[in-house]
Design a protein around this motif. Structure first.
Motif, PDB file in Angstrom:
ATOM      1  N   TYR A 211       0.840  -1.208   0.000  1.00 37.68           N
ATOM      2  CA  TYR A 211       0.000   0.000   0.000  1.00 37.68           C
ATOM      3  C   TYR A 211       0.866   1.246   0.000  1.00 37.68           C
ATOM      4  CZ  TYR A 211      -3.056   3.696   1.815  1.00 37.68           C
ATOM      5  OH  TYR A 211      -3.718   4.878   1.999  1.00 37.68           O
ATOM      6  N   ILE A 212       0.646   2.108  -0.987  1.00 39.25           N
ATOM      7  CA  ILE A 212       1.353   3.378  -1.107  1.00 39.25           C
ATOM      8  C   ILE A 212       0.333   4.506  -1.049  1.00 39.25           C
ATOM      9  CG2 ILE A 212       2.679   4.856  -2.677  1.00 39.25           C
ATOM     10  CD1 ILE A 212       4.072   2.311  -3.679  1.00 39.25           C
ATOM     11  N   GLY A 213       0.538   5.441  -0.135  1.00 41.19           N
ATOM     12  CA  GLY A 213      -0.349   6.588  -0.008  1.00 41.19           C
ATOM     13  C   GLY A 213       0.396   7.877  -0.291  1.00 41.19           C
ATOM     14  N   GLY A 214       0.030   8.549  -1.376  1.00 39.89           N
ATOM     15  CA  GLY A 214       0.682   9.813  -1.714  1.00 39.89           C
ATOM     16  C   GLY A 214       0.185  10.939  -0.820  1.00 39.89           C
ATOM     17  N   GLN A 215       1.114  11.759  -0.347  1.00 42.01           N
ATOM     18  CA  GLN A 215       0.773  12.877   0.536  1.00 42.01           C
ATOM     19  C   GLN A 215       1.229  14.183  -0.112  1.00 42.01           C
ATOM     20  OE1 GLN A 215      -0.884  12.091   3.450  1.00 42.01           O
ATOM     21  NE2 GLN A 215      -0.704   9.971   2.765  1.00 42.01           N
ATOM     22  N   ALA A 269      10.540  -8.106  -3.314  1.00 43.73           N
ATOM     23  CA  ALA A 269       9.841  -9.055  -4.175  1.00 43.73           C
ATOM     24  C   ALA A 269      10.872 -10.014  -4.767  1.00 43.73           C
ATOM     25  CB  ALA A 269       9.086  -8.332  -5.281  1.00 43.73           C
ATOM     26  N   LYS A 270      10.387 -11.059  -5.430  1.00 38.58           N
ATOM     27  CA  LYS A 270      11.252 -12.037  -6.087  1.00 38.58           C
ATOM     28  C   LYS A 270      10.815 -12.195  -7.543  1.00 38.58           C
ATOM     29  CE  LYS A 270      11.796 -14.780  -1.847  1.00 38.58           C
ATOM     30  NZ  LYS A 270      11.537 -16.101  -1.211  1.00 38.58           N
ATOM     31  N   VAL A 271      11.762 -12.589  -8.379  1.00 33.57           N
ATOM     32  CA  VAL A 271      11.417 -12.910  -9.757  1.00 33.57           C
ATOM     33  C   VAL A 271      10.355 -14.008  -9.740  1.00 33.57           C
ATOM     34  CG1 VAL A 271      12.257 -13.957 -11.890  1.00 33.57           C
ATOM     35  CG2 VAL A 271      13.615 -12.207 -10.751  1.00 33.57           C
ATOM     36  N   GLY A 272       9.297 -13.795 -10.512  1.00 31.95           N
ATOM     37  CA  GLY A 272       8.195 -14.746 -10.567  1.00 31.95           C
ATOM     38  C   GLY A 272       7.056 -14.429  -9.626  1.00 31.95           C
ATOM     39  N   GLU A 273       7.276 -13.514  -8.670  1.00 36.06           N
ATOM     40  CA  GLU A 273       6.206 -13.134  -7.756  1.00 36.06           C
ATOM     41  C   GLU A 273       5.291 -12.099  -8.408  1.00 36.06           C
ATOM     42  OE1 GLU A 273       7.184 -13.655  -3.067  1.00 36.06           O
ATOM     43  OE2 GLU A 273       7.936 -11.826  -4.022  1.00 36.06           O
ATOM     44  N   THR A 274       4.001 -12.233  -8.101  1.00 32.17           N
ATOM     45  CA  THR A 274       2.996 -11.278  -8.567  1.00 32.17           C
ATOM     46  C   THR A 274       2.633 -10.360  -7.410  1.00 32.17           C
ATOM     47  OG1 THR A 274       2.113 -12.844 -10.186  1.00 32.17           O
ATOM     48  CG2 THR A 274       0.688 -11.017  -9.530  1.00 32.17           C
ATOM     49  N   ILE A 275       2.791  -9.065  -7.647  1.00 29.89           N
ATOM     50  CA  ILE A 275       2.601  -8.059  -6.598  1.00 29.89           C
ATOM     51  C   ILE A 275       1.416  -7.162  -6.957  1.00 29.89           C
ATOM     52  CG2 ILE A 275       3.705  -6.182  -5.299  1.00 29.89           C
ATOM     53  CD1 ILE A 275       5.056  -8.930  -4.980  1.00 29.89           C
ATOM     54  N   MET A 276       0.564  -6.912  -5.978  1.00 30.48           N
ATOM     55  CA  MET A 276      -0.471  -5.897  -6.146  1.00 30.48           C
ATOM     56  C   MET A 276      -0.078  -4.666  -5.354  1.00 30.48           C
ATOM     57  SD  MET A 276      -4.635  -5.867  -5.593  1.00 30.48           S
ATOM     58  CE  MET A 276      -4.676  -5.982  -3.791  1.00 30.48           C
ATOM     59  N   ILE A 277      -0.146  -3.519  -5.992  1.00 33.09           N
ATOM     60  CA  ILE A 277       0.087  -2.240  -5.317  1.00 33.09           C
ATOM     61  C   ILE A 277      -1.209  -1.446  -5.347  1.00 33.09           C
ATOM     62  CG2 ILE A 277       1.306  -0.027  -5.384  1.00 33.09           C
ATOM     63  CD1 ILE A 277       3.701  -1.476  -6.551  1.00 33.09           C
ATOM     64  N   VAL A 278      -1.708  -1.109  -4.158  1.00 36.27           N
ATOM     65  CA  VAL A 278      -2.834  -0.187  -4.047  1.00 36.27           C
ATOM     66  C   VAL A 278      -2.261   1.187  -3.727  1.00 36.27           C
ATOM     67  CG1 VAL A 278      -4.868   0.458  -2.708  1.00 36.27           C
ATOM     68  CG2 VAL A 278      -4.514  -1.925  -3.378  1.00 36.27           C
ATOM     69  N   HIS A 279      -2.659   2.177  -4.496  1.00 36.52           N
ATOM     70  CA  HIS A 279      -2.108   3.527  -4.398  1.00 36.52           C
ATOM     71  C   HIS A 279      -3.268   4.491  -4.173  1.00 36.52           C
ATOM     72  CE1 HIS A 279       0.888   6.655  -6.235  1.00 36.52           C
ATOM     73  NE2 HIS A 279      -0.001   7.273  -5.470  1.00 36.52           N
ATOM     74  N   SER A 280      -3.199   5.256  -3.089  1.00 38.18           N
ATOM     75  CA  SER A 280      -4.248   6.239  -2.800  1.00 38.18           C
ATOM     76  C   SER A 280      -3.693   7.652  -2.877  1.00 38.18           C
ATOM     77  CB  SER A 280      -4.857   5.995  -1.420  1.00 38.18           C
ATOM     78  OG  SER A 280      -3.936   6.310  -0.387  1.00 38.18           O
ATOM     79  N   GLN A 281      -4.540   8.574  -3.272  1.00 33.80           N
ATOM     80  CA  GLN A 281      -4.219  10.002  -3.328  1.00 33.80           C
ATOM     81  C   GLN A 281      -5.390  10.753  -2.708  1.00 33.80           C
ATOM     82  OE1 GLN A 281      -0.467   9.865  -4.612  1.00 33.80           O
ATOM     83  NE2 GLN A 281      -1.458  11.857  -4.630  1.00 33.80           N
ATOM     84  N   ARG A 284      -4.492  15.016  -3.998  1.00 35.97           N
ATOM     85  CA  ARG A 284      -3.778  15.526  -5.165  1.00 35.97           C
ATOM     86  C   ARG A 284      -3.457  14.373  -6.117  1.00 35.97           C
ATOM     87  NH1 ARG A 284       1.326  17.489  -7.115  1.00 35.97           N
ATOM     88  NH2 ARG A 284       1.276  19.728  -7.591  1.00 35.97           N
ATOM     89  N   GLN A 285      -3.639  14.618  -7.417  1.00 32.32           N
ATOM     90  CA  GLN A 285      -3.465  13.563  -8.409  1.00 32.32           C
ATOM     91  C   GLN A 285      -2.016  13.105  -8.510  1.00 32.32           C
ATOM     92  OE1 GLN A 285      -4.617  14.664 -12.420  1.00 32.32           O
ATOM     93  NE2 GLN A 285      -5.278  12.590 -12.878  1.00 32.32           N
ATOM     94  N   ALA A 286      -1.813  11.831  -8.880  1.00 30.03           N
ATOM     95  CA  ALA A 286      -0.481  11.288  -9.147  1.00 30.03           C
ATOM     96  C   ALA A 286      -0.541  10.408 -10.391  1.00 30.03           C
ATOM     97  CB  ALA A 286       0.034  10.487  -7.955  1.00 30.03           C
ATOM     98  N   TYR A 287       0.648  10.048 -10.907  1.00 32.30           N
ATOM     99  CA  TYR A 287       0.748   9.346 -12.183  1.00 32.30           C
ATOM    100  C   TYR A 287       1.709   8.159 -12.030  1.00 32.30           C
ATOM    101  CZ  TYR A 287      -0.856  14.054 -13.132  1.00 32.30           C
ATOM    102  OH  TYR A 287      -1.542  15.253 -13.076  1.00 32.30           O
ATOM    103  N   PRO A 288       1.248   7.064 -11.435  1.00 27.34           N
ATOM    104  CA  PRO A 288       2.155   5.951 -11.143  1.00 27.34           C
ATOM    105  C   PRO A 288       2.792   5.351 -12.396  1.00 27.34           C
ATOM    106  CG  PRO A 288       0.112   5.729  -9.915  1.00 27.34           C
ATOM    107  CD  PRO A 288      -0.099   6.827 -10.896  1.00 27.34           C
ATOM    108  N   HIS A 289       4.074   5.029 -12.246  1.00 23.97           N
ATOM    109  CA  HIS A 289       4.849   4.353 -13.281  1.00 23.97           C
ATOM    110  C   HIS A 289       5.879   3.479 -12.594  1.00 23.97           C
ATOM    111  CE1 HIS A 289       7.114   3.684 -16.991  1.00 23.97           C
ATOM    112  NE2 HIS A 289       8.213   4.014 -16.322  1.00 23.97           N
ATOM    113  N   LEU A 290       5.940   2.228 -12.995  1.00 23.95           N
ATOM    114  CA  LEU A 290       6.938   1.300 -12.460  1.00 23.95           C
ATOM    115  C   LEU A 290       8.071   1.209 -13.465  1.00 23.95           C
ATOM    116  CD1 LEU A 290       7.761  -0.802 -10.290  1.00 23.95           C
ATOM    117  CD2 LEU A 290       6.480  -2.500 -11.616  1.00 23.95           C
ATOM    118  N   ILE A 291       9.209   1.831 -13.158  1.00 21.95           N
ATOM    119  CA  ILE A 291      10.319   1.900 -14.112  1.00 21.95           C
ATOM    120  C   ILE A 291      10.917   0.506 -14.286  1.00 21.95           C
ATOM    121  CG2 ILE A 291      12.567   2.928 -14.616  1.00 21.95           C
ATOM    122  CD1 ILE A 291      11.758   5.326 -12.937  1.00 21.95           C
ATOM    123  N   GLY A 292      10.813  -0.014 -15.507  1.00 24.21           N
ATOM    124  CA  GLY A 292      11.292  -1.360 -15.798  1.00 24.21           C
ATOM    125  C   GLY A 292      10.201  -2.406 -15.728  1.00 24.21           C
ATOM    126  N   GLY A 293       9.004  -2.005 -15.342  1.00 24.29           N
ATOM    127  CA  GLY A 293       7.879  -2.928 -15.287  1.00 24.29           C
ATOM    128  C   GLY A 293       6.648  -2.284 -15.893  1.00 24.29           C
TER     129      GLY A 293
END
Length: 375
Positions: A211-215, A269-281, A284-293
């Motif tokens: 869980y990631i919460g932008g402030q 995390a590990k290679v082969g693992e499936t991760i869920m990220i819940v992101h709240s704002q 104020r708006q945000a623009y999530p990007h996973l660099i390399g994913g």
């Protein structure tokens, strides 16, 4: 003097609700909102109850992804007003649920009941409440949950919508944005009973959830350009409101403190693992990007009843909303999860790291020639 300030602030909250045409919640004897007749009573008497142990973000509480029966989920949130060093040498008073900004993730399933106890210890200065965007009803439950210092309240609501949702303090008037941008926000995830699905109805599962919460913080500065420090949240309120009106945040950290999830605090995390990220704002708006994913599956608006978008490079989380993304890691290394306004990410703290362990795949990525001097 302090008591006079607190009494004035809390009185202004009551006046706000009166002007807005709302009766504040009182002991009516029926469990409903004061001034309204109760037509339908609680329907979940036969359901089993569980106590959900709250954990600090970025972690999720223990939960099951697929269930066959609904339940009552008991949750306890304790409000804490505390001074926090949000960046080296830069301090602010945060208003928090359970001591963190954002507050802890709550997890339930569609059709469950959440029984929430909100505690406002006597050591705090201000009246608080909680507005849950997952809640169906006027003011999101805010009128049923107002607690002054030294009080606690318990409410119950039914999870009627599947998705990810923001919660935050909303005590009325200017108190609403001031409390929210002081860190008093969090998120709740309501999973479908039969789990997450793709557009064709196939099951989507995850090995781990974060869980990631932008402030957005608005620290006032003195006439020399240095960030000011205050003895209490109330003492800094006027300066902070003036800074908030500029709509120019001083800090935009993920999870309350600059660097909260970078370096040694990186998510794992590990290679082969499936991760869920819940992101709240919350504000104020945000623009999530996973660099390399990528976002293999993305519920940008948080609605799990809608088919997820697939193979997204960047998506948006609107102000006052939460969304979810799922990715399966295929290469080891350090990944950066950022808001892709890169000024916000690099200069203002909207960044987290994910440290992925495992073996490298040269078929996906390979350096053919190491850097050498130009001939």
């Amino acid at each position: 003097m302090k008591n006079i300030i607190i009494m004035t602030i809390n009185a202004s909250i009551a006046i706000y609700f009166a002007i807005a045409g709302y009766a504040t919640a009182t002991e009516s004897g029926s469990g409903g909102l004061a001034g309204f007749e109760v037509k339908t009573q609680f329907q979940g008497e036969k359901l089993k109850s569980i106590v959900q142990e709250m954990v600090a973000p970025p972690n999720f509480p223990l939960h099951t992804q697929v269930v066959t029966e609904n339940k009552i989920v008991k949750v306890r949130l304790v409000i804490e007003e505390k001074e926090v060093e949000v960046s080296p040498g830069e301090f602010m008073w945060q208003m928090t649920f359970n001591g963190t900004a954002p507050g802890p993730m709550i997890v339930a399933h569609e059709g469950d009941y959440i029984e929430l106890t909100l505690v406002n210890p006597a050591s705090n200065m201000l009246l608080h409440n909680i507005d849950l965007h997952a809640f169906s009803g006027a003011m999101g439950g805010g009128l049923l949950t107002e607690v002054s210092p030294g009080q606690e309240v318990t409410v119950r609501f039914k999870a009627t919508k599947a998705g990810t949702f923001v919660y935050h303090c909303a005590p009325g008037g200017v108190m609403i944005p001031w409390h929210v941008v002081s860190g008093m926000n969090g998120a709740i995830t309501i999973l479908p009973k039969d789990g997450l699905k793709d557009k064709d109805g196939n099951q989507i599962t995850y090995d781990k959830a974060y869980y990631i919460g932008g402030q957005d913080f608005y620290l006032p500065k003195d006439d020399k350009g240095n960030y000011k420090r205050y003895s209490s949240p109330v003492m800094g309120m006027a300066d902070m409101l003036a800074t908030m009106k500029t709509l120019t945040p001083s800090h935009l950290p993920f999870n309350g403190v600059v660097g909260a999830m970078t370096g040694p605090n990186a998510l794992k995390a590990k290679v082969g693992e499936t991760i869920m990220i819940v992101h709240s704002q919350a504000n104020r708006q945000a623009y999530p990007h996973l660099i390399g994913g990528h976002g293999n599956y993305v519920w940008e608006t948080g609605s799990f009843n809608d088919a997820p978008a697939t193979n997204q490079e960047t998506w948006s989380i609107a102000a006052g909303a939460a969304g979810a993304a799922i990715y399966t890691f295929v290469q080891p290394g350090i990944y950066a999860y950022v808001s892709h306004n890169l000024i916000e990410a690099i200069l203002m703290g909207s960044i987290a790291h994910i440290q992925v362990s495992g073996k490298w795949n040269n078929d996906l990525q390979e350096q053919l020639v190491a850097p050498t001097a130009i001939k």
